[in-house]
Design a protein around this motif. Structure first.
Motif: not given
Length: 159
Positions: A1-11, A38-43, A150-159
């Motif tokens: 079974m796959s797991e959640i993928t964690y990445v740095r970046g903007d969701a 706010l990030a959603v609305s900017r896009r 369902i593939p899931v990616t969770v984003y942690d905002h990079g500095d």
């Protein structure tokens, strides 16, 4: 079974092919103006406009804790407005996050994502302004989405 993928970046800018759903948690009082929205609305202007109309017409629709509104923003991208917090302030009833509502919304999101054959992308939902703990939300994401394939990616905002 796959797991959640964690990445740095903007969701809001997932770098995968195929159909994508960007999921986030909204409050149940029609407020849109702080945090990830706010990030959603900017896009894209559409998710905020759709959320505000959904809230305004709530007497005649499903706007409530646990509900999900899917808004198409690009040919292969959707934003899922998930109602998972009661109000916006921490007060006598504790933090705004409502875990049961997030769990219900994630189950509904899974149905939408499966129907679209989409991957799901999100920040650590419910953990910012809503005041929730990822240690409680992560198992829901795993149970409702990952276990359904369902593939899931969770984003942690990079500095």
């Amino acid at each position: 079974m796959s797991e959640i993928t964690y990445v740095r970046g903007d969701a809001t800018v997932p770098s995968v092919k195929g159909v994508k759903v960007i999921a986030h948690v909204c409050n149940d009082i029609g407020g849109w103006g702080k945090g990830f929205v706010l990030a959603v609305s900017r896009r894209w202007p559409e998710p905020e406009a759709a959320y505000r109309a959904w809230h305004r017409d709530r007497a005649s629709n499903d706007f409530a804790l646990g509900a999900v509104q899917l808004v198409r923003v690009e040919r292969y991208a959707w934003v899922a407005n998930m109602i998972g917090q009661r109000g916006v302030r921490t007060g006598s009833k504790g933090v705004p996050v409502r875990y049961e509502a997030i769990d219900t919304a994630l189950a509904r999101l899974a149905d939408h994502a499966a129907g679209l054959d989409a991957s799901v992308h999100m920040p650590r939902i419910g953990c910012g302004l809503a005041g929730g703990k990822w240690s409680r939300i992560e198992p829901m994401v795993t149970e409702r989405l990952v276990r359904r394939g369902i593939p899931v990616t969770v984003y942690d905002h990079g500095d």
